[in-house]
Design a protein around this motif. Structure first.
Motif, mmCIF file in Angstrom:
data_model
loop_
_atom_site.group_PDB
_atom_site.id
_atom_site.type_symbol
_atom_site.label_atom_id
_atom_site.label_comp_id
_atom_site.label_asym_id
_atom_site.label_seq_id
_atom_site.Cartn_x
_atom_site.Cartn_y
_atom_site.Cartn_z
ATOM 1 N N THR A 4 -0.216 -1.307 -15.781
ATOM 2 C CA THR A 4 0.264 -2.090 -14.637
ATOM 3 C C THR A 4 0.751 -1.188 -13.517
ATOM 4 O OG1 THR A 4 0.942 -3.878 -16.121
ATOM 5 C CG2 THR A 4 1.896 -3.870 -13.915
ATOM 6 N N ILE A 5 1.444 -0.109 -13.870
ATOM 7 C CA ILE A 5 1.939 0.829 -12.851
ATOM 8 C C ILE A 5 0.768 1.557 -12.202
ATOM 9 C CG2 ILE A 5 3.453 2.786 -12.403
ATOM 10 C CD1 ILE A 5 4.874 0.210 -13.190
ATOM 11 N N VAL A 6 -0.239 1.898 -12.992
ATOM 12 C CA VAL A 6 -1.431 2.530 -12.413
ATOM 13 C C VAL A 6 -2.088 1.586 -11.416
ATOM 14 C CG1 VAL A 6 -3.724 3.444 -12.900
ATOM 15 C CG2 VAL A 6 -1.824 4.023 -14.391
ATOM 16 N N GLY A 7 -2.129 0.298 -11.756
ATOM 17 C CA GLY A 7 -2.676 -0.676 -10.821
ATOM 18 C C GLY A 7 -1.913 -0.698 -9.513
ATOM 19 N N LEU A 8 -0.596 -0.565 -9.585
ATOM 20 C CA LEU A 8 0.210 -0.522 -8.362
ATOM 21 C C LEU A 8 -0.062 0.751 -7.562
ATOM 22 C CD1 LEU A 8 3.622 -1.896 -9.690
ATOM 23 C CD2 LEU A 8 1.950 -3.086 -8.240
ATOM 24 N N LEU A 9 -0.283 1.861 -8.264
ATOM 25 C CA LEU A 9 -0.620 3.104 -7.566
ATOM 26 C C LEU A 9 -1.953 2.991 -6.847
ATOM 27 C CD1 LEU A 9 0.508 5.775 -10.195
ATOM 28 C CD2 LEU A 9 1.698 5.073 -8.105
ATOM 29 N N ILE A 10 -2.919 2.310 -7.475
ATOM 30 C CA ILE A 10 -4.209 2.080 -6.823
ATOM 31 C C ILE A 10 -4.021 1.206 -5.579
ATOM 32 C CG2 ILE A 10 -6.490 1.019 -7.096
ATOM 33 C CD1 ILE A 10 -6.353 1.825 -10.058
ATOM 34 N N LEU A 11 -3.116 0.230 -5.695
ATOM 35 C CA LEU A 11 -2.813 -0.621 -4.534
ATOM 36 C C LEU A 11 -2.191 0.209 -3.414
ATOM 37 C CD1 LEU A 11 -2.688 -3.438 -3.282
ATOM 38 C CD2 LEU A 11 -0.457 -3.743 -4.382
ATOM 39 N N ILE A 12 -1.362 1.194 -3.760
ATOM 40 C CA ILE A 12 -0.772 2.069 -2.753
ATOM 41 C C ILE A 12 -1.853 2.871 -2.034
ATOM 42 C CG2 ILE A 12 0.638 4.170 -2.496
ATOM 43 C CD1 ILE A 12 2.507 2.954 -4.626
ATOM 44 N N PHE A 13 -2.870 3.313 -2.781
ATOM 45 C CA PHE A 13 -4.022 3.975 -2.147
ATOM 46 C C PHE A 13 -4.632 3.049 -1.097
ATOM 47 C CE2 PHE A 13 -8.569 4.621 -1.845
ATOM 48 C CZ PHE A 13 -8.724 5.998 -1.728
ATOM 49 N N GLY A 14 -4.841 1.781 -1.462
ATOM 50 C CA GLY A 14 -5.419 0.825 -0.522
ATOM 51 C C GLY A 14 -4.525 0.563 0.668
ATOM 52 N N LEU A 15 -3.219 0.484 0.435
ATOM 53 C CA LEU A 15 -2.291 0.256 1.543
ATOM 54 C C LEU A 15 -2.298 1.430 2.509
ATOM 55 C CD1 LEU A 15 0.736 -1.359 -0.350
ATOM 56 C CD2 LEU A 15 -0.925 -2.496 1.144
ATOM 57 N N ILE A 47 3.507 9.104 -5.471
ATOM 58 C CA ILE A 47 3.361 7.884 -4.671
ATOM 59 C C ILE A 47 3.029 8.215 -3.215
ATOM 60 C CG2 ILE A 47 4.622 5.911 -3.709
ATOM 61 C CD1 ILE A 47 5.971 5.611 -6.449
ATOM 62 N N PRO A 48 3.814 9.053 -2.508
ATOM 63 C CA PRO A 48 3.418 9.396 -1.134
ATOM 64 C C PRO A 48 2.109 10.182 -1.072
ATOM 65 C CG PRO A 48 5.315 10.714 -1.816
ATOM 66 C CD PRO A 48 5.131 9.648 -2.844
ATOM 67 N N ALA A 49 1.814 10.973 -2.115
ATOM 68 C CA ALA A 49 0.556 11.727 -2.115
ATOM 69 C C ALA A 49 -0.635 10.781 -2.190
ATOM 70 C CB ALA A 49 0.530 12.712 -3.287
ATOM 71 N N ILE A 50 -0.539 9.746 -3.028
ATOM 72 C CA ILE A 50 -1.629 8.775 -3.137
ATOM 73 C C ILE A 50 -1.746 7.960 -1.852
ATOM 74 C CG2 ILE A 50 -2.349 6.661 -4.327
ATOM 75 C CD1 ILE A 50 -1.285 7.898 -6.914
ATOM 76 N N PHE A 51 -0.605 7.607 -1.256
ATOM 77 C CA PHE A 51 -0.620 6.900 0.026
ATOM 78 C C PHE A 51 -1.318 7.748 1.085
ATOM 79 C CE2 PHE A 51 1.140 5.607 4.111
ATOM 80 C CZ PHE A 51 1.111 4.217 4.031
ATOM 81 N N ALA A 52 -1.016 9.053 1.117
ATOM 82 C CA ALA A 52 -1.658 9.957 2.080
ATOM 83 C C ALA A 52 -3.148 10.078 1.811
ATOM 84 C CB ALA A 52 -0.993 11.333 2.028
ATOM 85 N N LEU A 53 -3.541 10.159 0.534
ATOM 86 C CA LEU A 53 -4.956 10.228 0.191
ATOM 87 C C LEU A 53 -5.695 8.999 0.718
ATOM 88 C CD1 LEU A 53 -7.366 11.454 -1.402
ATOM 89 C CD2 LEU A 53 -6.518 10.238 -3.423
ATOM 90 N N GLY A 54 -5.139 7.813 0.466
ATOM 91 C CA GLY A 54 -5.763 6.601 0.984
ATOM 92 C C GLY A 54 -5.795 6.578 2.495
#
Length: 389
Positions: A45-56, A102-109
């Motif tokens: 579930t947390i991984v799913g939220l991280l994927i959502l952060i990529f999309g955001l 979390i910020p790294a994945i957000f930056a990647l997206g």
């Protein structure tokens, strides 16, 4: 050949290289996702939220990129995103804890998404100077890069570790970006009045209709990516090895058709190409939902890929050539609307599929594609008159 024409031809291959680099990094991110479970000892579930952060991150960057291009043009903004493309995946791989990943994945997206808008806008400018369509094959290079990244990513992680894999990916991305740095088309973003305008959301409702077309095209694509294999497993009893061919069949036919799509659109026109493509895609999704065996479902997804392949590139070309709106603004709006279908809608579809079954979902998604066929007349601006070289 005039110098302008030669520059446009070089620019065509330069933007294709950018598409490949972006797809390569995106595809290389996919094998990193399962490792998040063990790296940070977290649940699915947390991984799913991280994927959502990529999309955001992507959805925040896309309209921001439109504002930047309205001031600096697509060439400068594309260079800017390209200059940081190679460091965002290593940042994710090197993050020591959940608070930093979390910020790294957000930056990647954000980098992947913002660069997507810039390179699509640049491709529109290159189309104008060449006087012919290149958008579909540009997206074909993105698909090719995505395939290369995902196909090699797992092997590299297994052989060298996830950090080394990310560094290799970054190095390849920089090689692709800087090798063509100087050849990108440098024309300013223009409107019908041939002057730059500050970014603002357009008032013309037609551009939002084109955005809806992109949305309705990308929801099925994201659904096959996220839930095609689940449909084969749960609805049709396929094992995991066979289930993986759901998206593979879709992706292969989509990539092949994207390299053929520009020639088809140049010959038959954008409206007819979109209308027929949408009908083919609708037939494929309907057959996938009604299929009684995994083999028939895989064949149906492959048919859907043939149809879906050139629909989004046509929508982006129509947006970039829409009269009275700056290309940067139009492409950023349509791209944001379209990719929200790819990044956000699959979560809702999973919720629905768990309750009514994924066979029903894929049958219903064919209706979205029939609606696209009915709206095909809205993309006639994708057919433009050559006025260069």
């Amino acid at each position: 050949m005039s110098p302008e024409r030669q520059a446009a031809r070089l620019g065509r291959w330069a933007v294709a290289s950018m598409f490949f680099a972006n797809g390569f990094v995106t595809g290389s991110w996919a094998p990193q996702v399962p490792l998040l479970l063990s790296r940070f000892d977290i649940a699915e579930t947390i991984v799913g939220l991280l994927i959502l952060i990529f999309g955001l991150g992507a959805l925040v960057a896309m309209p921001t990129c439109g504002w930047l291009m309205s001031r600096y043009g697509s060439k400068s903004v594309l260079r800017g995103f390209g200059a940081v493309l190679g460091i965002v995946l290593p940042a994710v791989a090197l993050a020591p804890n959940l608070y930093l990943v979390i910020p790294a994945i957000f930056a990647l997206g954000g980098v992947v998404g913002g660069m997507d808008v810039a390179m699509n806008t640049n491709a529109v400018e290159t189309e104008r100077q060449l006087g012919r369509a290149i958008m579909s094959s540009s997206h074909g290079f993105w698909s090719l890069g995505g395939f290369a990244g995902s196909a090699t990513g797992g092997l590299l992680i297994q052989g060298t570790g996830h950090v080394t894999q990310s560094i290799i990916v970054g190095a390849v991305a920089y090689l692709m970006v800087f090798a063509v740095w100087r050849w990108l088309i440098g024309a300013p973003v223009e409107t019908s009045s041939t002057r730059r305008e500050r970014f603002r959301f357009p008032r013309d409702p037609l551009i939002y209709l084109i955005g809806i077309i992109a949305l309705f095209c990308m929801i099925p694509e994201g659904s096959v990516l996220e839930w095609g294999a689940v449909h084969l497993q749960r609805s049709l009893g396929a094992d995991i090895g066979v289930a993986g061919f759901a998206f593979a069949g879709f992706a292969v036919t989509m990539a092949v058709m994207r390299f053929m799509g520009d020639g088809i659109r140049n010959r038959f026109g954008a409206v007819r190409t979109l209308r027929v493509s949408a009908l083919i895609a609708a037939a494929g999704m309907l057959m996938a939902g009604l299929a009684s065996t995994p083999l028939w479902a895989i064949a149906a997804f492959a048919l859907a890929g043939i149809g879906v392949a050139n629909m989004v590139p046509i929508a982006f070309s129509a947006a970039g050539n829409h009269q009275g709106i700056a290309s940067a603004t139009a492409v950023s709006v349509v791209t944001t609307m379209g990719y929200s279908g790819m990044l956000v809608a699959p979560s809702a579809i999973g919720f629905i599929g768990e309750r009514v079954g994924f066979a029903v979902v894929f049958v219903a998604l064919s209706g979205f594609l029939l609606a696209v066929s009915a709206m095909a007349g809205s993309v006639r601006r994708a057919d433009f008159n050559a006025n260069a070289g």
